[in-house]
Design a protein around this motif. Structure first.
Motif, PDB file in Angstrom:
ATOM      1  N   UNK A   8      63.074  18.371  56.932  1.00 44.11           N
ATOM      2  CA  UNK A   8      62.879  19.919  56.991  1.00 44.11           C
ATOM      3  C   UNK A   8      63.681  20.516  58.374  1.00 44.11           C
ATOM      4  N   UNK A   9      64.707  21.407  58.066  1.00 49.08           N
ATOM      5  CA  UNK A   9      65.283  21.734  59.276  1.00 49.08           C
ATOM      6  C   UNK A   9      64.616  23.201  59.512  1.00 49.08           C
ATOM      7  N   UNK A  10      64.085  23.319  60.681  1.00 45.65           N
ATOM      8  CA  UNK A  10      63.385  24.612  61.208  1.00 45.65           C
ATOM      9  C   UNK A  10      64.503  25.421  61.857  1.00 45.65           C
ATOM     10  N   UNK A 106      65.316  23.967  54.151  1.00 41.25           N
ATOM     11  CA  UNK A 106      65.610  24.772  55.252  1.00 41.25           C
ATOM     12  C   UNK A 106      64.626  25.700  55.562  1.00 41.25           C
ATOM     13  N   UNK A 107      63.858  25.749  56.731  1.00 40.82           N
ATOM     14  CA  UNK A 107      62.801  26.704  56.859  1.00 40.82           C
ATOM     15  C   UNK A 107      63.153  27.559  58.004  1.00 40.82           C
ATOM     16  N   UNK A 129      66.392  23.240  49.347  1.00 35.02           N
ATOM     17  CA  UNK A 129      65.337  24.231  49.179  1.00 35.02           C
ATOM     18  C   UNK A 129      65.351  25.371  50.262  1.00 35.02           C
ATOM     19  N   UNK A 130      65.107  26.566  50.132  1.00 37.47           N
ATOM     20  CA  UNK A 130      65.184  27.337  51.245  1.00 37.47           C
ATOM     21  C   UNK A 130      63.928  28.078  51.344  1.00 37.47           C
ATOM     22  N   UNK A 151      66.661  32.711  48.404  1.00 35.78           N
ATOM     23  CA  UNK A 151      65.511  31.909  48.916  1.00 35.78           C
ATOM     24  C   UNK A 151      64.570  31.376  47.714  1.00 35.78           C
ATOM     25  N   UNK A 152      64.113  30.099  47.840  1.00 32.89           N
ATOM     26  CA  UNK A 152      63.597  29.482  46.860  1.00 32.89           C
ATOM     27  C   UNK A 152      62.005  30.113  46.958  1.00 32.89           C
ATOM     28  N   UNK A 153      61.586  30.595  48.381  1.00 28.99           N
ATOM     29  CA  UNK A 153      60.066  31.033  48.360  1.00 28.99           C
ATOM     30  C   UNK A 153      60.353  31.708  49.614  1.00 28.99           C
ATOM     31  N   UNK A 154      59.518  32.899  49.709  1.00 26.53           N
ATOM     32  CA  UNK A 154      59.387  33.624  50.846  1.00 26.53           C
ATOM     33  C   UNK A 154      57.828  33.625  51.143  1.00 26.53           C
ATOM     34  N   UNK A 155      57.226  33.181  52.193  1.00 30.01           N
ATOM     35  CA  UNK A 155      55.680  33.207  52.569  1.00 30.01           C
ATOM     36  C   UNK A 155      55.416  34.144  53.354  1.00 30.01           C
TER      37      UNK A 155
END
Length: 389
Positions: A8-10, A106-107, A129-130, A151-155
């Motif tokens: 995971x790359x932050x 990628x976070x 995944x982004x 983006x795959x997901x926005x939290x």
């Protein structure tokens, strides 16, 4: 992924170390290292990045210094369009890194409205995944649909934040992922009196601190006016404006209010971010977090409670998802100066009742908002996006 750890790359492209960056530290410190291999990625070195030195993970800079093509990061008066060029080049450098290192996720730690060129190349050139974190409430920070679709997901950091984000439409998958409060880090060995002395106040002073970045919506001006309203009733009271990052003539604006209200001898402004915010909370008899439009999450109430200090927060925004007025905190219409002053009077006149509220919130924090709970929820979130395709 078999027995291999998920890489995971932050991405941290922030200019300062504030709430979002403190939460990133909590995530990295508590992430399950048997399952995940975290890598911190920065565009180029910045002073605030030293705050990550205690985090045990790989750290990568895409550039070793500020380059000529980096627009407003390099030039006081950049040529129009150079910031777009900067983001495009950095986005390509990021994609190359993601591809070469076999990054799985990628976070993006802080969603902004300019995020598109940061992630476009990673979306087009890699299989990573982004995921992005929307930690704000500000509508101007919402990324345009074309960027969201990358983006795959926005939290979002709260239900309130998600409601604001979706006000412009749903263009990709969106979920809530609450931030954590650094329970172990929000502590101090100082007594309240010693903490006051360390900050330059007298042990017998009543210290009220307005905590937050210097910006118009944080409500420091209303803190000054409400303090002036009660200062005659509490002669030993002092107000500390604890925050930095102000733009333009904001400091002059606050100083003019202080002069107009006749409290020049009772108000202190740090004019800069305070790394040792724990001492501020410990020294304070009351913490103010008076943002005028609500917070996407807002760490100040929880951090203040962990240091044993009552707080006054907005009666709107994400804080209401955990704090109930007069039960485990004090909430107020932060645009109503007389209402703020009345709450301040109540706290200073009812210290035992205020402490009971602090204890109630501390119990909730230890149950719902620990870094360990965030790490568990982050794990579930990562597994969700990895399983989507």
């Amino acid at each position: 992924m078999g027995n291999q750890r998920v890489k995971v790359a932050f991405l941290d492209y922030s200019h300062i170390f504030a709430g979002a960056e403190r939460v990133l530290c909590d995530m990295l410190a508590n992430l399950d290292r048997e399952k995940y291999e975290p890598i911190l990625v920065f565009p180029f070195p910045r002073e605030h990045q030293k705050r990550y030195d205690t985090i045990d993970c790989e750290k990568v800079w895409l550039n070793d210094s500020v380059k000529w093509w980096m627009g407003s990061d390099r030039w006081s008066h950049p040529v129009k369009g150079t910031d777009l060029l900067k983001r495009s080049i950095l986005g390509m450098q990021l994609a190359v890194f993601v591809k070469q290192r076999g990054v799985d996720i990628l976070d993006v730690n802080l969603m902004r409205n300019d995020v598109m060129m940061w992630v476009w190349a990673t979306r087009k050139l890699t299989h990573a995944r982004i995921m992005g974190h929307y930690r704000s409430h500000v509508l101007e920070w919402i990324a345009p649909p074309s960027a969201q679709k990358l983006f795959d997901l926005i939290v979002c950091v709260s239900r309130y934040s998600m409601g604001r984000y979706l006000s412009k439409g749903r263009h990709t998958d969106v979920k809530v992922l609450y931030d954590a409060v650094n329970v172990s880090g929000m502590c101090s060995e100082l007594t309240k009196e010693d903490a006051k002395v360390k900050l330059g106040f007298r042990p017998e002073d009543i210290l009220i601190s307005s905590v937050g970045q210097l910006s118009e919506h944080k409500g420091h001006d209303n803190a000054i006016r409400a303090f002036a309203n009660i200062s005659a009733e509490f002669p030993s009271a002092k107000l500390l404006i604890a925050g930095g990052g102000g733009k333009g003539n904001l400091m002059d604006y606050y100083r003019s209010i202080i002069r107009e209200e006749g409290v020049s001898d009772k108000v202190v402004m740090t004019g800069k971010q305070i790394a040792d915010i724990q001492t501020v909370y410990r020294a304070s008899d009351l913490t103010l977090t008076l943002t005028k439009v609500g917070e996407g999450f807002g760490l100040v109430p929880y951090e203040s409670a962990l240091l044993g200090t009552p707080f006054i927060a907005p009666e709107f925004g994400a804080v209401t998802e955990f704090v109930e007025d007069m039960n485990n905190g004090l909430l107020v219409d932060t645009n109503h100066i007389d209402a703020i002053a009345e709450k301040m009077r109540w706290v200073l006149s009812h210290p035992d009742d205020a402490q009971s509220m602090v204890c109630n919130l501390r119990k909730l924090i230890h149950k719902e908002l620990t870094p360990q709970r965030l790490a568990e929820n982050l794990d579930k979130t990562y597994q969700y996006i990895l399983d989507k395709h």
